[in-house]
Write an enzyme that holds these catalytic residues in place. Structure first.
Site, short mmCIF file in Angstrom:
data_model
loop_
_atom_site.label_atom_id
_atom_site.label_comp_id
_atom_site.label_asym_id
_atom_site.label_seq_id
_atom_site.Cartn_x
_atom_site.Cartn_y
_atom_site.Cartn_z
N GLU A 1 55.80 28.63 52.35
CA GLU A 1 55.49 27.61 53.11
C GLU A 1 54.46 26.80 52.35
OE1 GLU A 1 56.08 29.19 57.71
OE2 GLU A 1 54.23 29.89 56.54
N GLU B 1 63.01 31.55 58.71
CA GLU B 1 62.52 32.27 59.96
C GLU B 1 62.97 31.60 61.16
OE1 GLU B 1 58.07 32.05 59.52
OE2 GLU B 1 58.22 32.97 57.61
#
Length: 636
Positions: free
Chosen positions: A200, A274
């Site tokens: 991320e 995710e």
């Protein structure tokens, strides 16, 4: 001229020349590509071609789930992985926590519950592929996003950048980590089909050279499988790196979500790295849940798009010890001990309705029948545990500990302890003499929460919102004590470089900075607790039980141990230790009021329970077979 003998000599010389040429060619040949072809027939690996994945040239859909080995007792690894396989998933994803594997700079641990090779091997044995997410930063609601606290000893440290002090540490760590995982790659006959580049980074972006550096750090150490990145939709444009497949993270399927991916990489397969099956909890908040039908319906829609998916989390587990992270945007909020996450398996590995509803969906999609789900572990209720002994923190300090003397306050990470590695977790006690009364001001330098005492008299708290405290009048010089707790370092967002703990600067009385401190390191790690456990200074329980103090009792197990939960109702704030092992924190602000105690920490016979209570102590703690994680609130 040569005659017959000359012709024979020419043939021998020619043969030797051919042999030498062949040997030279063999030395130049890349045997690393031939060995996998000969032994396993694995050369192409996982490929992201056009709109679908191919595994060794055959269409492949990733049906993944996340389990973190460091949040699950090793004895339970196989059970959790078998349950994943029986649900219909084909791929395990896991993070790797740098701060556990290199807790002390230069000393690496891949044993016991940190045996990553064993975890990946078990996944392969039960029929799962593996996507590895090695970081170095992992977020994961884990202290400092998995980065070791000793990095913060450098006052100029810039985490997650190409700052030399950071990259040198990453290089040393990757040198050791890659030795563990490179032989387990698909093309080496192992189960690892893909490796994630950092985590991320688009949500944090600070250094355009950082992601290429991490990518090359992986490639240069022998990673040959498909590389991936992972971001939410807002981070995608800047979180990518050339040569790695971009993947996306979300919980609710927004219309046109695939467009965000197509903008950064045209005609590539879609992977939701995710898909959030639930959410994490913070102290003082609710226990978040996410509707099972909403989850399964969204997964079905994602699969109908032809996409691959990874469930974060399939099984959450526990933030044992002091390893929970925190969030800090408008307000600082530490994460609770339980990482149940309202996932498909509970914190203790039991099935939920989400598990069976997803299993039903996937069984309709897959051609082969699914394995039967394993039986769940029985839970025990061992009843009430009476606290029998007491050891005041003030006695611990005077009898067992030596202070560090310093004119100025010193933050936790820069204390001269732990062979120069500083203190990572736990508490620090600061003492100094003050004249008279007045206004105590923290200057915003308390990280994260301080109990304030005059001698042993508790007068109040200092934290992020409470920076001032009135010191009542008294005679002459008195001892000011601040017991400061590291409640958990931020794991996500722009504040990573500002996570030093303890007193990080001056505190003031009547606007005058205090000086001449005695500082006590209270890490409450295994070594520290051993000194407490084997001390001869334990006392019988007093009539009035208050902290800060340690309280000890005995949990009796008559037969083979079973998982249980310790109910902390009646206690205010602290941590529980079982046979020296730190189960984690409790706090009466909720939401959770039980701590998961796995059977692996118990043995037949008497088991020692020690509770460190900061303020208001109970007299009992109860073992129960049911968890209570707090009042629920649906994730919005």
């Amino acid at each position: 001229m040569w005659g017959c003998g000359g012709r024979r000599r020419r043939r021998v010389l020619f043969g030797l020349l051919l042999l030498a040429t062949g040997l030279a060619a063999m030395l130049r040949f890349n045997w690393s590509t031939l060995v996998p072809r000969l032994l396993w027939g694995r050369v192409m690996g996982l490929q992201a071609e056009n709109s679908q994945f191919l595994l060794e040239g055959m269409p492949f859909r990733i049906l993944g789930g996340s389990i973190h080995y460091f949040r699950v007792p090793r004895l339970h690894w196989k059970d959790r992985l078998l349950k994943m396989r029986a649900c219909g998933l084909n791929t395990l994803t896991t993070y790797v926590p740098w701060n556990l594997h290199e807790a002390t700079r230069g000393k690496f641990d891949f044993t016991g519950n940190l045996d990553l090779k064993a975890f990946i091997t078990i996944a392969s044995q039960v029929g799962l592929w593996v996507i590895l997410r090695p970081g170095p930063y992992i977020c994961s609601e884990w202290d400092l996003g998995g980065l070791p606290s000793w990095l913060l000893q450098d006052p100029e440290m810039q985490l997650r950048t190409t700052y030399k002090g950071f990259t040198e540490a990453v290089d040393a760590y990757f040198d050791q980590l890659m030795k563990q995982v490179v032989p387990l790659q698909y093309k080496r006959g192992g189960p690892i089909i893909a490796v994630q580049v950092e985590n991320e980074y688009g949500s944090y972006f600070q250094d355009s050279n950082y992601m290429p550096y991490i990518k090359m750090a992986l490639l240069n150490r022998g990673i040959v499988e498909l590389l991936m990145t992972s971001d939410n939709k807002d981070g995608l444009p800047v979180g990518i790196v050339e040569g790695a497949l971009a993947t996306i993270n979300f919980q609710k399927l927004e219309k046109g979500i695939g467009i965000h991916l197509d903008v950064v990489q045209h005609k590539k397969p879609m992977l939701v790295m995710e898909y959030w099956t639930g959410w994490f909890d913070s102290w003082g908040g609710p226990h978040f849940v996410y509707d099972a039908d909403d989850m399964v319906n969204t997964i079905e829609q994602i699969l109908k798009l032809g996409a691959s998916i990874n469930l974060y989390m399939f099984h959450g587990g526990t933030n044992f010890g002091f390893m929970n992270g925190a969030v800090h945007f408008d307000h600082y909020k530490p994460v609770v001990t339980s990482y149940d996450y309202d996932a498909l398996l509970t914190e203790a590995g039991d099935y939920t309705s989400k598990y069976f509803k997803l299993r039903q969906l996937l069984s309709k999609m897959l051609e082969q029948p699914l394995p039967l789900p394993p039986l769940i572990y029985n839970k025990a209720s061992y009843g009430v545990i009476q606290m029998q002994q007491y050891f005041s923190l003030w006695e611990v300090m005077s009898l067992l500990l030596q202070p560090i003397k310093s004119e100025l306050p010193v933050n936790m990470e820069n204390l001269q302890v732990n062979n120069g590695n500083g203190q990572a977790y736990g508490y620090v006690l600061y003492e100094t003499l003050i004249p008279g009364d007045g206004q105590l001001n923290s200057g915003g330098h308390v990280r994260d929460r301080a109990q304030v005492f005059i001698n042993t008299w508790f007068i109040g708290y200092l934290d992020y919102t409470q920076e001032d405290l009135w010191i009542p009048p008294g005679q002459g010089y008195r001892l000011l004590r601040l017991l400061v707790e590291n409640c958990g370092r931020v794991n996500y967002g722009p504040r990573l470089n500002d996570q030093r703990k303890g007193l990080i600067g001056d505190i003031f009385i009547n606007k005058t900075a205090l000086r001449n401190f005695k500082i006590y390191s209270l890490p409450m790690d295994l070594n520290f607790m051993q000194r407490i456990r084997w001390s001869s200074y334990w006392n019988a329980m007093p009539d009035s039980s208050v902290g800060p103090a340690f309280f000890r009792g005995t949990l009796r197990v008559e037969k083979k141990p079973q998982d249980t939960f310790l109910k902390t109702v009646g206690w205010e704030k602290g941590a529980v230790f079982v046979n020296g092992q730190n189960l984690g924190r409790y706090w009466n602000v909720g939401p959770q009021s039980t701590l998961y105690l796995p059977e692996t920490l118990l043995h037949q016979g008497d088991n020692e329970i020690i509770i460190f209570e900061e303020h208001t102590a109970g007299r009992i703690i109860e073992s129960t077979d049911l968890p209570f994680l707090g009042k629920t609130k649906y994730v919005d």
